[in-house]
Motif scaffolding. Structure first.
Motif, PDB file in Angstrom:
ATOM      1  N   ASN A 163       0.851  -1.181   0.000  1.00  0.00           N
ATOM      2  CA  ASN A 163       0.000   0.000   0.000  1.00  0.00           C
ATOM      3  C   ASN A 163       0.891   1.238   0.000  1.00  0.00           C
ATOM      4  OD1 ASN A 163      -2.862   0.767   0.146  1.00  0.00           O
ATOM      5  ND2 ASN A 163      -2.246   1.833   2.026  1.00  0.00           N
ATOM      6  N   HIS A 164       0.850   1.995  -1.085  1.00  0.00           N
ATOM      7  CA  HIS A 164       1.758   3.132  -1.233  1.00  0.00           C
ATOM      8  C   HIS A 164       0.989   4.360  -1.701  1.00  0.00           C
ATOM      9  CE1 HIS A 164       5.038   0.153  -1.009  1.00  0.00           C
ATOM     10  NE2 HIS A 164       4.263  -0.574  -1.793  1.00  0.00           N
ATOM     11  N   PRO A 165       0.185   4.975  -0.828  1.00  0.00           N
ATOM     12  CA  PRO A 165      -0.585   6.161  -1.224  1.00  0.00           C
ATOM     13  C   PRO A 165       0.337   7.341  -1.525  1.00  0.00           C
ATOM     14  CG  PRO A 165      -0.727   5.816   1.145  1.00  0.00           C
ATOM     15  CD  PRO A 165      -0.043   4.613   0.587  1.00  0.00           C
ATOM     16  N   ALA A 166      -0.069   8.175  -2.478  1.00  0.00           N
ATOM     17  CA  ALA A 166       0.740   9.337  -2.835  1.00  0.00           C
ATOM     18  C   ALA A 166       0.590  10.457  -1.821  1.00  0.00           C
ATOM     19  CB  ALA A 166       0.327   9.842  -4.215  1.00  0.00           C
ATOM     20  N   GLY A 167      -0.513  10.463  -1.055  1.00  0.00           N
ATOM     21  CA  GLY A 167      -0.779  11.535  -0.115  1.00  0.00           C
ATOM     22  C   GLY A 167      -0.309  11.221   1.276  1.00  0.00           C
ATOM     23  N   PRO A 168      -0.521  12.182   2.194  1.00  0.00           N
ATOM     24  CA  PRO A 168      -1.476  13.302   2.110  1.00  0.00           C
ATOM     25  C   PRO A 168      -0.990  14.535   1.333  1.00  0.00           C
ATOM     26  CG  PRO A 168      -0.461  13.244   4.276  1.00  0.00           C
ATOM     27  CD  PRO A 168       0.015  12.030   3.551  1.00  0.00           C
ATOM     28  N   ASN A 169       0.291  14.563   0.950  1.00  0.00           N
ATOM     29  CA  ASN A 169       0.785  15.685   0.166  1.00  0.00           C
ATOM     30  C   ASN A 169       1.446  15.155  -1.098  1.00  0.00           C
ATOM     31  OD1 ASN A 169       0.193  17.902   2.100  1.00  0.00           O
ATOM     32  ND2 ASN A 169       1.653  16.759   3.397  1.00  0.00           N
ATOM     33  N   PRO A 170       0.652  14.819  -2.115  1.00  0.00           N
ATOM     34  CA  PRO A 170       1.203  14.172  -3.310  1.00  0.00           C
ATOM     35  C   PRO A 170       2.263  15.030  -4.001  1.00  0.00           C
ATOM     36  CG  PRO A 170      -1.188  13.969  -3.259  1.00  0.00           C
ATOM     37  CD  PRO A 170      -0.819  14.940  -2.185  1.00  0.00           C
ATOM     38  N   VAL A 171       3.361  14.390  -4.357  1.00  0.00           N
ATOM     39  CA  VAL A 171       4.419  15.029  -5.135  1.00  0.00           C
ATOM     40  C   VAL A 171       4.764  14.113  -6.306  1.00  0.00           C
ATOM     41  CG1 VAL A 171       5.365  16.283  -3.166  1.00  0.00           C
ATOM     42  CG2 VAL A 171       6.242  14.006  -3.713  1.00  0.00           C
ATOM     43  N   SER A 172       5.366  14.678  -7.326  1.00  0.00           N
ATOM     44  CA  SER A 172       5.716  13.907  -8.515  1.00  0.00           C
ATOM     45  C   SER A 172       6.848  12.931  -8.214  1.00  0.00           C
ATOM     46  CB  SER A 172       6.129  14.842  -9.650  1.00  0.00           C
ATOM     47  OG  SER A 172       5.074  15.692 -10.026  1.00  0.00           O
ATOM     48  N   THR A 173       6.738  11.739  -8.762  1.00  0.00           N
ATOM     49  CA  THR A 173       7.796  10.734  -8.637  1.00  0.00           C
ATOM     50  C   THR A 173       8.417  10.402  -9.995  1.00  0.00           C
ATOM     51  OG1 THR A 173       6.200   8.917  -8.834  1.00  0.00           O
ATOM     52  CG2 THR A 173       6.703   9.710  -6.611  1.00  0.00           C
ATOM     53  N   THR A 174       7.939  11.071 -11.051  1.00  0.00           N
ATOM     54  CA  THR A 174       8.496  10.903 -12.400  1.00  0.00           C
ATOM     55  C   THR A 174       8.135  12.129 -13.213  1.00  0.00           C
ATOM     56  OG1 THR A 174       8.700   9.352 -14.269  1.00  0.00           O
ATOM     57  CG2 THR A 174       6.493   9.772 -13.439  1.00  0.00           C
ATOM     58  N   SER A 175       8.634  12.186 -14.424  1.00  0.00           N
ATOM     59  CA  SER A 175       8.262  13.224 -15.374  1.00  0.00           C
ATOM     60  C   SER A 175       7.748  12.552 -16.636  1.00  0.00           C
ATOM     61  CB  SER A 175       9.473  14.107 -15.703  1.00  0.00           C
ATOM     62  OG  SER A 175       9.142  15.081 -16.666  1.00  0.00           O
ATOM     63  N   VAL A 176       6.561  12.960 -17.076  1.00  0.00           N
ATOM     64  CA  VAL A 176       5.933  12.356 -18.250  1.00  0.00           C
ATOM     65  C   VAL A 176       5.922  13.382 -19.382  1.00  0.00           C
ATOM     66  CG1 VAL A 176       3.862  11.265 -19.162  1.00  0.00           C
ATOM     67  CG2 VAL A 176       4.489  10.930 -16.758  1.00  0.00           C
ATOM     68  N   SER A 177       6.332  12.982 -20.558  1.00  0.00           N
ATOM     69  CA  SER A 177       6.314  13.854 -21.727  1.00  0.00           C
ATOM     70  C   SER A 177       5.049  13.577 -22.540  1.00  0.00           C
ATOM     71  CB  SER A 177       7.557  13.609 -22.594  1.00  0.00           C
ATOM     72  OG  SER A 177       7.512  14.406 -23.763  1.00  0.00           O
ATOM     73  N   ILE A 178       4.145  14.552 -22.581  1.00  0.00           N
ATOM     74  CA  ILE A 178       2.889  14.413 -23.327  1.00  0.00           C
ATOM     75  C   ILE A 178       3.094  14.977 -24.733  1.00  0.00           C
ATOM     76  CG2 ILE A 178       0.451  15.027 -23.407  1.00  0.00           C
ATOM     77  CD1 ILE A 178       1.185  13.134 -21.125  1.00  0.00           C
ATOM     78  N   PRO A 179       2.841  14.205 -25.794  1.00  0.00           N
ATOM     79  CA  PRO A 179       3.193  14.631 -27.150  1.00  0.00           C
ATOM     80  C   PRO A 179       2.176  15.519 -27.846  1.00  0.00           C
ATOM     81  CG  PRO A 179       2.334  12.407 -27.204  1.00  0.00           C
ATOM     82  CD  PRO A 179       2.369  12.798 -25.756  1.00  0.00           C
ATOM     83  N   TYR A 180       1.027  15.777 -27.207  1.00  0.00           N
ATOM     84  CA  TYR A 180      -0.032  16.541 -27.861  1.00  0.00           C
ATOM     85  C   TYR A 180      -0.336  17.796 -27.052  1.00  0.00           C
ATOM     86  CZ  TYR A 180      -2.563  13.755 -24.371  1.00  0.00           C
ATOM     87  OH  TYR A 180      -2.958  13.145 -23.212  1.00  0.00           O
ATOM     88  N   SER A 181      -0.963  18.765 -27.682  1.00  0.00           N
ATOM     89  CA  SER A 181      -1.362  19.979 -26.985  1.00  0.00           C
ATOM     90  C   SER A 181      -2.733  19.780 -26.342  1.00  0.00           C
ATOM     91  CB  SER A 181      -1.408  21.163 -27.953  1.00  0.00           C
ATOM     92  OG  SER A 181      -2.348  20.938 -28.979  1.00  0.00           O
ATOM     93  N   PHE A 182      -2.971  20.454 -25.233  1.00  0.00           N
ATOM     94  CA  PHE A 182      -4.248  20.370 -24.536  1.00  0.00           C
ATOM     95  C   PHE A 182      -4.427  21.620 -23.698  1.00  0.00           C
ATOM     96  CE2 PHE A 182      -0.960  18.359 -22.084  1.00  0.00           C
ATOM     97  CZ  PHE A 182      -1.176  18.734 -20.766  1.00  0.00           C
ATOM     98  N   SER A 183      -5.672  22.026 -23.499  1.00  0.00           N
ATOM     99  CA  SER A 183      -5.990  23.202 -22.703  1.00  0.00           C
ATOM    100  C   SER A 183      -6.573  22.761 -21.375  1.00  0.00           C
ATOM    101  CB  SER A 183      -6.993  24.101 -23.439  1.00  0.00           C
ATOM    102  OG  SER A 183      -6.454  24.561 -24.658  1.00  0.00           O
ATOM    103  N   LEU A 184      -6.035  23.304 -20.294  1.00  0.00           N
ATOM    104  CA  LEU A 184      -6.453  22.889 -18.955  1.00  0.00           C
ATOM    105  C   LEU A 184      -7.433  23.876 -18.335  1.00  0.00           C
ATOM    106  CD1 LEU A 184      -3.072  21.717 -17.374  1.00  0.00           C
ATOM    107  CD2 LEU A 184      -5.052  20.277 -17.851  1.00  0.00           C
ATOM    108  N   ASP A 185      -8.598  23.373 -17.928  1.00  0.00           N
ATOM    109  CA  ASP A 185      -9.459  24.154 -17.052  1.00  0.00           C
ATOM    110  C   ASP A 185      -8.826  24.214 -15.665  1.00  0.00           C
ATOM    111  OD1 ASP A 185     -11.861  24.740 -18.668  1.00  0.00           O
ATOM    112  OD2 ASP A 185     -12.032  22.565 -18.761  1.00  0.00           O
ATOM    113  N   ASN A 186      -9.027  25.316 -14.979  1.00  0.00           N
ATOM    114  CA  ASN A 186      -8.610  25.395 -13.588  1.00  0.00           C
ATOM    115  C   ASN A 186      -9.316  24.305 -12.789  1.00  0.00           C
ATOM    116  OD1 ASN A 186      -8.942  26.377 -10.675  1.00  0.00           O
ATOM    117  ND2 ASN A 186      -7.425  27.810 -11.492  1.00  0.00           N
ATOM    118  N   ALA A 187      -8.614  23.615 -11.912  1.00  0.00           N
ATOM    119  CA  ALA A 187      -9.192  22.483 -11.184  1.00  0.00           C
ATOM    120  C   ALA A 187     -10.427  22.877 -10.389  1.00  0.00           C
ATOM    121  CB  ALA A 187      -8.145  21.872 -10.256  1.00  0.00           C
TER     122      ALA A 187
END
Length: 515
Positions: A318-342
């Motif tokens: 059992n390895h939850p990312a929280g309670p304060n999730p941080v990145s453990t890798t870097s992912v390269s996304i090859p396409y463009s996308f527009s993000l709505d504010n969460a």
């Protein structure tokens, strides 16, 4: 160990209502973009489904099978417009050289260039799943799949609402509602599963709810051949786990609303890597991490909101990312996308996700927009030669799809219904050179534009005509030659196109109506 499914529909509904009230949505049709496959489904040559092929209407599973089997080849493009309820009772096996179908499920096996889209009053696949195997370039859009079982009665192959396996490439699943009413003990399995070398898939603007299992990417710890999956603007509601379960491969999850996750959400395992951007996690537990294994996966996190999310204590499996999730890798996304504010994701998703939402999408700035009149994957209904004298409207929905039709007479081999089926390959002709064809609805519609499309080779045969409000007898417009007709917006239940004179036999393929 079986995990319990906690149903919290009332709480979820209340939370959604508050979220929608908290953000103003801009319904903008003037700047609406045409829906098109995006995310990883737009890679690897793109996903266009049956664009450019014949358009066929189906109201039974048998008719869907017939549409697949009547093609010239397994790769001949086709758009299957589905309306009504598809179930085991109206689905029979069909033979043909361009298909491999059955009676227990909707089987897209060894095929390519297919769109299945819900139209009219909507489409529901009730207790019958859709399985995609050894296939490519598939679009599934604007319908509901519910209560598919792997055991109990009736039984569907595998128990997945939508399942993909064995070399599947380029699938776009959009504006779907996938739901169950229980877990494995009740006979249900996954809602959206990918196995055995499935790649380049996007699930967008869809709802997955009320199931013990959302969906997996990889059927076991050794099945790590699946990759390049995008999930965006989806509602995940009242699910236990697998949202998704990622075994190996690369995935991208952005602008999704997770609410009521009971045990675990995004579960990246066995070297899987997922980028998690601007999602809204609400009233849930362990929404990100590696769970039920010590074979770790990885994540990159950006801009997410964790609203009343609880986290379990780390353990061997059992390895939850929280309670304060941080990145453990870097992912390269090859396409463009527009993000709505969460923070506006709950309201944007509530207005857009699921079947029968008008195919609305986000413009990436917390605003909602309507689509072009023809669902993506649906080829234009304009004949390839001899187009109307004026272009069709560029916004709105063709209200004739799903309506009724009648007329004064019809030539042998033609039908009134052919003018409202969305197909340029079928037509209506009067028994002589003059006559009437009509579009009608059970309740009043307000329209201001009509497009009369003539069959190739017959353009110009219609001379004088009138467009008449059948309810009052008022002439809405009159003229010479068919094409695009505009008039003052009028509320009516039936509109008549009356051919007064003609220089040849009129042949009308489509009678389109728009607001």
């Amino acid at each position: 160990m079986r995990r319990s499914l906690a149903l919290r529909v009332g709480t979820v509904a209340a939370a959604m209502a508050v979220a929608v009230a908290g953000v103003a949505l801009s319904m903008n049709t003037a700047t609406a973009q045409a829906n098109a496959a995006n995310g990883y489904a737009a890679q690897n040559g793109g996903t266009t489904g049956g664009a450019g092929g014949a358009v066929v209407r189906a109201t039974t599973g048998t008719q869907i099978n017939q549409a697949l089997c009547n093609r010239a080849s397994a790769s001949t493009p086709i758009v299957i417009q589905v309306e009504g309820t598809i179930n085991h009772g109206n689905t029979a096996d069909v033979s043909g050289s361009s298909c491999d179908v059955g009676s227990t499920l909707i089987d897209l096996k060894g095929v390519s260039n297919v769109t299945i889209v819900g139209v009219g009053s909507g489409a529901v696949f009730d207790q019958i799943g859709i399985h995609i195997r050894e296939s490519s370039n598939i679009i599934l859009q604007n319908f509901t799949v519910r209560n598919v079982k792997k055991s109990g009665s009736p039984t569907s192959n595998g128990g997945d609402a939508i399942g993909m396996e064995s070399g599947v490439r380029n699938v776009w699943a959009d504006h779907l509602t996938l739901e169950a009413s229980g877990g494995e003990a009740e006979g249900f399995d996954g809602l959206f599963d990918m196995k055995n070398d499935t790649k380049y898939v996007t699930l967008s603007y869809s709802i997955m709810r009320n199931s013990e299992r959302g969906g997996l990417i990889g059927s076991s710890e050794s099945d790590v051949s699946n990759s390049f999956i995008t999930f965006h603007h989806n509602l995940y509601q009242n699910l236990n786990s697998r949202i998704p379960l990622l075994r190996g491969g690369t995935a991208h999850s952005y602008n999704n609303h997770f609410v009521g996750v009971v045990e675990s959400g995004i579960n990246s395992r066995v070297g899987g890597r997922i980028q998690v951007d601007n999602n809204y996690f609400e009233d849930s537990k362990d929404v990100l991490g590696t769970f039920y294994t010590d074979e770790m996966g990885y994540w990159e996190v950006n801009g997410n909101v964790y609203d009343n999310v609880t986290w379990s204590s780390p353990g061997t499996d059992n390895h939850p990312a929280g309670p304060n999730p941080v990145s453990t890798t870097s992912v390269s996304i090859p396409y463009s996308f527009s993000l709505d504010n969460a923070n506006c994701v709950p309201s944007v998703v509530a207005a857009t996700a699921g079947a029968n939402k008008g195919l609305k999408t986000s413009d990436g700035s917390c605003s909602v927009q309507s689509p072009s009149p023809t669902p993506t994957g649906n080829p234009p209904t304009t004949p390839t030669t001899d187009p109307p004298t004026s272009p069709p409207p560029t916004t709105g929905v063709n209200l004739s799809l799903g309506a009724g039709a009648d007329g004064s007479s019809k030539a042998s081999g033609t039908s009134y219904g052919n003018v409202i089926d969305g197909s340029a390959s079928t037509l209506w002709s009067p028994s002589g050179t003059t006559g009437r064809v009509s579009v009608k609805w059970s309740s009043a519609k307000t329209i201001d534009t009509v497009v009369i499309r003539e069959a190739a080779g017959s353009v110009g045969n219609i001379d004088d005509w009138q467009l008449v409000n059948n309810d009052t007898g008022a002439v809405l417009a009159s003229g010479t030659g068919a094409g695009t007709i505009t008039f003052t917006a009028t509320s009516l239940t039936k509109v008549n196109f009356v051919i007064l004179t003609a220089s040849g036999t009129p042949k009308i393929t489509e009678f389109e109506t728009y607001a």
